[in-house]
Design an enzyme around this catalytic site. Structure first.
Site, PDB file in Angstrom:
ATOM      1  N   LYS A 277      60.560  41.694  55.437  1.00 51.44           N
ATOM      2  CA  LYS A 277      60.531  42.020  56.863  1.00 51.44           C
ATOM      3  C   LYS A 277      60.654  43.516  57.127  1.00 51.44           C
ATOM      4  O   LYS A 277      60.137  44.028  58.129  1.00 51.44           O
ATOM      5  CB  LYS A 277      61.626  41.233  57.593  1.00 51.44           C
ATOM      6  CG  LYS A 277      61.329  39.751  57.713  1.00 51.44           C
ATOM      7  CD  LYS A 277      62.389  39.059  58.537  1.00 51.44           C
ATOM      8  CE  LYS A 277      61.989  37.603  58.819  1.00 51.44           C
ATOM      9  NZ  LYS A 277      61.845  36.809  57.608  1.00 51.44           N
TER      10      LYS A 277
ATOM     11  N   GLU B 167      68.706  43.623  63.953  1.00 46.88           N
ATOM     12  CA  GLU B 167      67.890  44.045  65.085  1.00 46.88           C
ATOM     13  C   GLU B 167      68.496  43.520  66.378  1.00 46.88           C
ATOM     14  O   GLU B 167      69.352  42.627  66.371  1.00 46.88           O
ATOM     15  CB  GLU B 167      66.448  43.565  64.947  1.00 46.88           C
ATOM     16  CG  GLU B 167      66.258  42.078  65.026  1.00 46.88           C
ATOM     17  CD  GLU B 167      64.793  41.663  64.877  1.00 46.88           C
ATOM     18  OE1 GLU B 167      64.048  42.414  64.216  1.00 46.88           O
ATOM     19  OE2 GLU B 167      64.422  40.612  65.409  1.00 46.88           O
TER      20      GLU B 167
ATOM     21  N   GLU C  29      53.546  36.676  64.187  1.00 46.78           N
ATOM     22  CA  GLU C  29      54.451  36.132  65.193  1.00 46.78           C
ATOM     23  C   GLU C  29      55.012  37.248  66.073  1.00 46.78           C
ATOM     24  O   GLU C  29      55.378  38.321  65.601  1.00 46.78           O
ATOM     25  CB  GLU C  29      55.588  35.359  64.518  1.00 46.78           C
ATOM     26  CG  GLU C  29      55.080  34.227  63.632  1.00 46.78           C
ATOM     27  CD  GLU C  29      56.147  33.194  63.333  1.00 46.78           C
ATOM     28  OE1 GLU C  29      57.310  33.407  63.708  1.00 46.78           O
ATOM     29  OE2 GLU C  29      55.800  32.173  62.713  1.00 46.78           O
TER      30      GLU C  29
ATOM     31  N   GLU D 204      57.283  38.894  62.754  1.00 52.16           N
ATOM     32  CA  GLU D 204      57.033  38.800  61.322  1.00 52.16           C
ATOM     33  C   GLU D 204      55.619  38.276  61.106  1.00 52.16           C
ATOM     34  O   GLU D 204      54.952  37.850  62.052  1.00 52.16           O
ATOM     35  CB  GLU D 204      58.037  37.863  60.642  1.00 52.16           C
ATOM     36  CG  GLU D 204      57.945  36.416  61.110  1.00 52.16           C
ATOM     37  CD  GLU D 204      58.990  35.520  60.464  1.00 52.16           C
ATOM     38  OE1 GLU D 204      59.721  35.996  59.585  1.00 52.16           O
ATOM     39  OE2 GLU D 204      59.057  34.348  60.853  1.00 52.16           O
TER      40      GLU D 204
ATOM     41  N   ASN E  59      53.685  35.437  58.683  1.00 52.75           N
ATOM     42  CA  ASN E  59      53.788  34.352  57.709  1.00 52.75           C
ATOM     43  C   ASN E  59      52.498  34.290  56.913  1.00 52.75           C
ATOM     44  O   ASN E  59      51.418  34.055  57.468  1.00 52.75           O
ATOM     45  CB  ASN E  59      54.049  33.019  58.405  1.00 52.75           C
ATOM     46  CG  ASN E  59      55.472  32.930  58.909  1.00 52.75           C
ATOM     47  OD1 ASN E  59      56.426  33.029  58.142  1.00 52.75           O
ATOM     48  ND2 ASN E  59      55.634  32.794  60.215  1.00 52.75           N
TER      49      ASN E  59
ATOM     50  N   PHE F 292      72.322  17.278  65.535  1.00 57.40           N
ATOM     51  CA  PHE F 292      71.131  17.384  64.674  1.00 57.40           C
ATOM     52  C   PHE F 292      71.492  17.345  63.186  1.00 57.40           C
ATOM     53  O   PHE F 292      70.809  17.949  62.367  1.00 57.40           O
ATOM     54  CB  PHE F 292      70.336  18.663  64.971  1.00 57.40           C
ATOM     55  CG  PHE F 292      69.838  18.746  66.387  1.00 57.40           C
ATOM     56  CD1 PHE F 292      68.666  18.111  66.753  1.00 57.40           C
ATOM     57  CD2 PHE F 292      70.547  19.447  67.347  1.00 57.40           C
ATOM     58  CE1 PHE F 292      68.205  18.183  68.062  1.00 57.40           C
ATOM     59  CE2 PHE F 292      70.103  19.519  68.650  1.00 57.40           C
ATOM     60  CZ  PHE F 292      68.934  18.883  69.011  1.00 57.40           C
TER      61      PHE F 292
END
Length: 670
Positions: free
Chosen positions: A116, A200, A275, A288, A290, A348
């Protein structure tokens, strides 16, 4: 073109690649771990090779084993799918060194865009807007605190080598930094063999927009429009759509042009995704890239009428793109829902076990990409993704309504899934308006103050379905007893209507059923409303029910227990208790259930593996203190103390496999 390829993955993406290969006449070889020997991708492939044990490091992440399997079976190329080795530059490099074709970008591009920090520097060179942050990765708490002091809270910690939301943490205050950084580094090291983290600024309520790019080996790069992936929980996407209602043609072209420019500067080849996050003011920032096929690629396929896997294969074989940017035109609207093995009612947590019943939805413009079926086993070792449901419509509302109906008809038993939770998203008024952000789920579905009750028409439909089915099932029993009744001289005149009361929590529905056509067509009065309901033949005993209510089809999933029927419909899951009028008059005198005490124990909230025990007998602990660290379905989670107390005994140790409900820690009673 290739004659045979190996698919270095499992589950629905392996099945997805196999489907395209079969259509193109390309032979396929699947690889699998010991628990996956009966998996759908193993059955559908032309050949299959066992790699090793259950742990990914013994099988799907074992680079040399995967390459040896490809060579031994006479493959010419390897498709990595997504996850596992798909963004591992060493794997891509070794594939090529073995004389095979890697169906993806070159290893050096995977390395540069997968890092990144390097990707952000390249984005700046390409004049793509980036999120303000620290330019270098941090490895210590002191460095992280120093970076945060410059960037300002809240901040986002992100693995430099990662993706898919793994290892990411939001840090609101300086006091949270030490714990968040440690967990972020542990997850990053486990998932990507790299514990570098960068810092960030955290942008609140952004939309997540991504651009699909595709590039051939001849210098041609095009974009295929955008996908909106804002509906997320823990950075894992749940609902995706294309196009995005937040973009107009001008903004779409601007973002697409910059994504293509970034791909060109990176020397990109094959399918990839750039993205972005879009803030409330309409400004976008690079997130980023992918370097692989995305989970959500089907929505792009449906609005572009193309097969991205086929394009990947043709590009890897050296063919040029058969179209230019001017040929791309988005048609209609597509939505995708990820069906996952998890329990939304319990935070979840992953759900594992044997799938005992499985029936996928079907219909016009409904597509299901699935790697599981009845008899499949969901393991703790792998990602919880079971399948994806994709729908297409002329517009967003048509695609949304089709998706709601498709999920209503999706029936999986044996494990918990997020199907009904996804339908809660799709039927929420804010989602229907298209007012999305990555904070949608925490704001509207997890916050008790913001949560809304199911609409009255949904509960009314559920009351209608459960009462009709209760009556028909009871009537079936009565019919089976008719010969016996005749022998003892019992008879009764046929009734023209039947009265019931259906109770669901605080809702009470007074219902009258009037038969119009031998159990197939009914007039149903629910309080003051009347509906004409048609039941297809032989439907009334099933767990997945289809009714036609006033001319519209409706699908329900049902579970039966005496006069209790649990129904799932349009995101609502409720239990209805059915009474006849006499029973209802006596219902107030029935004993109420008593809740069971839980005792002084800390139970395991999910199946998983114990990776760290942070407490010992005799130690005083405080509410919220992390006691046990679990790994389940490639994610680490901390199990915390429910209250202040003293530990009497610790019942597990590092490396133990635990199930939901396993006692982890005993506390002293005082």
């Amino acid at each position: 073109m290739f004659n045979k390829i190996l698919i270095a993955n499992r589950g629905e993406i392996a099945v997805r690649v196999i489907r395209t290969c079969k259509a193109m006449g390309i032979g396929t070889v699947a690889v699998y771990s010991e628990p996956d020997f009966r998996s759908v991708h193993v059955i559908k492939a032309d050949e299959a090779v066992l790699l090793g044990g259950a742990r990914p490091s013994e099988s799907y992440l074992a680079i040399d084993k995967v390459i040896d399997a490809a060579l031994a079976t006479g493959c010419q190329a390897i498709h990595p799918g997504y996850g596992f080795l798909s963004e591992n530059p060493l794997f891509a490099e070794k594939v090529v060194a073995a004389g095979l074709t890697f169906i993806g970008p070159p290893a050096e591009v995977i390395a540069s865009m997968g890092d990144k920090i390097a990707a952000k520097k390249l984005a700046i060179i390409a004049q793509v807007p980036t999120v303000p942050g620290h330019s270098e990765p941090v490895v210590s708490l002191e460095e992280a605190l120093s970076a945060a002091d410059v960037v300002g809270f809240p901040i986002l910690l992100k693995p430099a080598a990662g993706g898919g939301g793994k290892g990411m943490r939001i840090v609101e205050r300086i006091e949270e930094m030490a714990s968040a950084l440690k967990l972020c580094q542990q997850e990053s090291l486990k998932s990507f063999s790299d514990d570098r983290i960068f810092v960030e600024r955290y942008i609140r309520k952004p939309r997540h927009i991504e651009i699909q790019v595709i590039a051939d080996q001849h210098g041609h790069v095009v974009h295929l429009g955008e996908r909106e992936c804002s509906i997320q929980r823990r950075y894992q996407k749940i609902v995706e759509e294309s196009p995005s209602c937040a973009l107009d043609p001008i903004l779409r072209e601007k973002m697409g042009t910059l994504a293509c420019e970034l791909a060109r500067r990176a020397g990109y080849v094959n399918a990839g995704t750039v993205e972005f996050i879009l803030d409330e003011n309409g400004e976008f920032f690079f997130l980023e890239m992918n370097t692989r096929l995305q989970v959500e690629h089907p929505v792009t396929e449906l609005v572009n009428s193309m097969d991205l896997v086929e394009l990947q294969l043709r590009i890897a074989a050296g063919e040029a793109l058969p179209f230019s940017q001017n040929d791309i035109a988005l048609t209609g609207w597509a939505m995708e829902v990820r069906v996952c093995a998890e329990d939304p009612q319990r935070g979840f947590v992953p759900s594992i076990g044997l799938i005992t019943r499985y029936a996928a939805p079907r219909g016009k413009n409904v597509r299901v990409d699935s790697g599981f079926d009845a008899g499949s086993t969901v393991s703790v070792y792998y990602d919880p993704l079971l399948a994806k449901v994709i729908t297409w419509g002329e517009n967003r509302e048509e695609a949304r309504r089709r998706m709601v109906q498709a999920l209503n008809g999706y029936h999986i038993e044996g494990i918990f899934t997020n199907i009904d939770f996804a339908n809660q998203v799709l039927t929420h008024p804010v989602f229907i308006k298209g007012e999305l952000s990555t904070d949608f789920i925490p704001t509207y579905l997890l916050d008790e103050k913001s949560r809304i009750a199911p609409p009255d028409e949904v509960l009314t439909s559920m009351a209608t379905a459960t009462t009709l089915i209760y009556h028909l099932r009871e009537n079936l029993v009565q019919k089976s007893l008719l010969p016996l009744k005749a022998k003892v001289g019992v008879s009764s005149a046929s009734k023209t209507h039947y009265d019931y009361v259906a109770k669901c929590d605080d809702h009470v529905f007074h219902i009258r059923l009037e038969n119009k056509d031998e159990d197939l067509q009914w007039l149903v009065r629910v309080d003051e409303k009347v509906y004409l309901v048609t039941i297809p033949p032989m439907e009334f005993y099933r767990r997945r029910l289809k009714l036609n209510i006033d001319g519209e089809d409706a699908f329900f999933r049902l579970k039966y227990s005496g006069n209790f029927i649990e129904a799932a419909f349009c995101g609502a899951t409720s239990s209805f208790e059915i009474y006849n009028p006499r029973e209802w008059a006596l219902a107030g005198f029935m004993p109420q259930p008593v809740e069971k005490a839980t005792g002084n124990m800390l139970d395991c909230p999910m199946p998983g593996l114990v990776v760290d025990v942070k407490v010992k007998a005799g130690e005083r602990v405080f509410r919220g203190q992390e006691l046990i660290i679990l790994e389940s379905m490639k994610m680490e989670s901390a199990v915390s103390a429910p209250a202040d107390g003293v530990v009497e005994s610790v019942c597990v140790q590092q490396g133990d496999a635990v199930e939901t409900g396993t006692v982890l820690v005993h506390f002293k009673k005082d």
